[in-house]
Design a protein around this motif. Structure first.
Motif, short mmCIF file in Angstrom:
data_model
loop_
_atom_site.label_atom_id
_atom_site.label_comp_id
_atom_site.label_asym_id
_atom_site.label_seq_id
_atom_site.Cartn_x
_atom_site.Cartn_y
_atom_site.Cartn_z
N HIS A 1 40.42 40.85 38.04
CA HIS A 1 39.21 40.50 39.15
C HIS A 1 39.00 41.29 40.40
O HIS A 1 40.13 42.03 40.50
N SER B 1 36.94 37.09 43.98
CA SER B 1 37.08 36.36 42.65
C SER B 1 38.42 35.92 42.58
O SER B 1 39.34 35.97 43.14
N SER B 2 38.65 35.27 41.33
CA SER B 2 39.97 34.69 40.97
C SER B 2 40.07 34.45 39.52
O SER B 2 39.02 34.64 38.74
N HIS C 1 39.75 31.96 37.98
CA HIS C 1 38.71 30.74 37.83
C HIS C 1 37.48 31.30 37.60
O HIS C 1 36.53 30.38 37.39
N SER C 2 36.98 32.37 37.80
CA SER C 2 35.71 32.94 37.73
C SER C 2 35.10 32.72 36.56
O SER C 2 35.42 33.01 35.58
N ARG D 1 32.49 33.77 35.18
CA ARG D 1 32.11 35.10 34.24
C ARG D 1 33.52 35.74 33.59
O ARG D 1 33.19 35.77 32.48
N ASN D 2 34.42 35.68 34.14
CA ASN D 2 35.63 36.22 33.63
C ASN D 2 36.03 35.35 32.41
O ASN D 2 36.52 35.22 31.17
N ASP E 1 45.90 35.84 39.28
CA ASP E 1 45.25 36.11 40.73
C ASP E 1 46.21 37.16 41.25
O ASP E 1 47.57 37.19 41.33
N LEU F 1 26.08 41.19 39.78
CA LEU F 1 27.21 40.12 39.11
C LEU F 1 26.45 39.82 37.46
O LEU F 1 27.14 38.86 37.21
#
Length: 219
Positions: free
Chosen positions: A42, A46-47, A49-50, A52-53, A71, A196
């Motif tokens: 990422h 971000s992380s 937990h995004s 989108r990911n 992370d 995004l």
């Protein structure tokens, strides 16, 4: 939760990855009879937990590929904003994670691809430029591959750069980075998408492009 060995039900576990004195939180998920595994890298802010990911990861798992979302920095490291944009640091951290992953029984023998976003895409390409990383493919979504600099010419893994059609500056930077790649590569533009991919349907388009590229090469 500790990692479990891949079997009829696959692998799904929260894990902690030790890297150079730090401990990185991660989620490893490998479906039954997975053909390969994709590591998510990422970008800034971000992380793992995004949303989108997470969305892209589910699509990949449905296509028979495992996923590792982690992370890049621990909480203390993230407080130093310089770390967030230190591509060399992030690429080195990713290389350590890839080395750790190859020791996991559940991932043994699986080809590995990288999916990077924003500055994470630069870290993915930098790490992939190291032949010892043995990366099968790279996908960048809304990434900054230009930040990988001279390492771009050393990448051998087939590379896909996905950019929003309305993300004009980043599109120019991606096209310039593509000109430095000597591996098989492509630039895919998602019409109507900004950085995004928040516009209706655009994230889905980007995810399908990523899935198809990774399914093609990460096997």
């Amino acid at each position: 939760m500790d990692e479990v060995t891949s079997g009829d039900n696959g692998t799904a576990a929260e894990v902690v990855i030790p890297v150079n004195g730090a401990a990185l939180s991660a989620h490893l998920a490998i479906p039954p009879q997975a053909a390969g595994l994709v590591v998510f890298v990422h970008g800034s802010g971000s992380s793992r937990h995004s949303p989108r990911n997470q969305y892209v990861a589910r699509l990949l798992r449905d296509a028979g590929l495992g996923t590792l979302l982690f992370d890049l920095l621990n909480e203390a490291e993230e407080n130093d904003r310089g770390n967030v944009f230190d591509i060399g640091l992030l690429a080195g951290r990713l290389s350590e994670v890839l080395a750790w992953l190859r020791t996991r029984p559940a991932a043994k023998g699986l080809p590995v691809g990288l999916f990077g976003a924003s500055t994470g895409a630069a870290a993915a390409l930098w790490a992939a430029s190291n032949g010892n990383a043995d990366v099968a493919a790279v996908v960048s979504r809304g990434g900054r591959p230009d930040l990988a600099g001279a390492h771009l010419a050393e990448v051998r893994a087939p590379t896909l750069l996905i950019v929003g059609g309305l993300d004009h500056t980043v599109l120019e930077l991606n096209e310039a980075a593509a000109a430095q790649l000597t591996c098989e590569h492509a630039v895919e533009i998602v019409p109507g998408a900004t950085h995004l991919f928040q516009e209706p349907g655009t994230l889905q388009q980007a995810a399908v492009l990523a899935r198809d590229w990774l399914v093609r090469y990460v096997r």
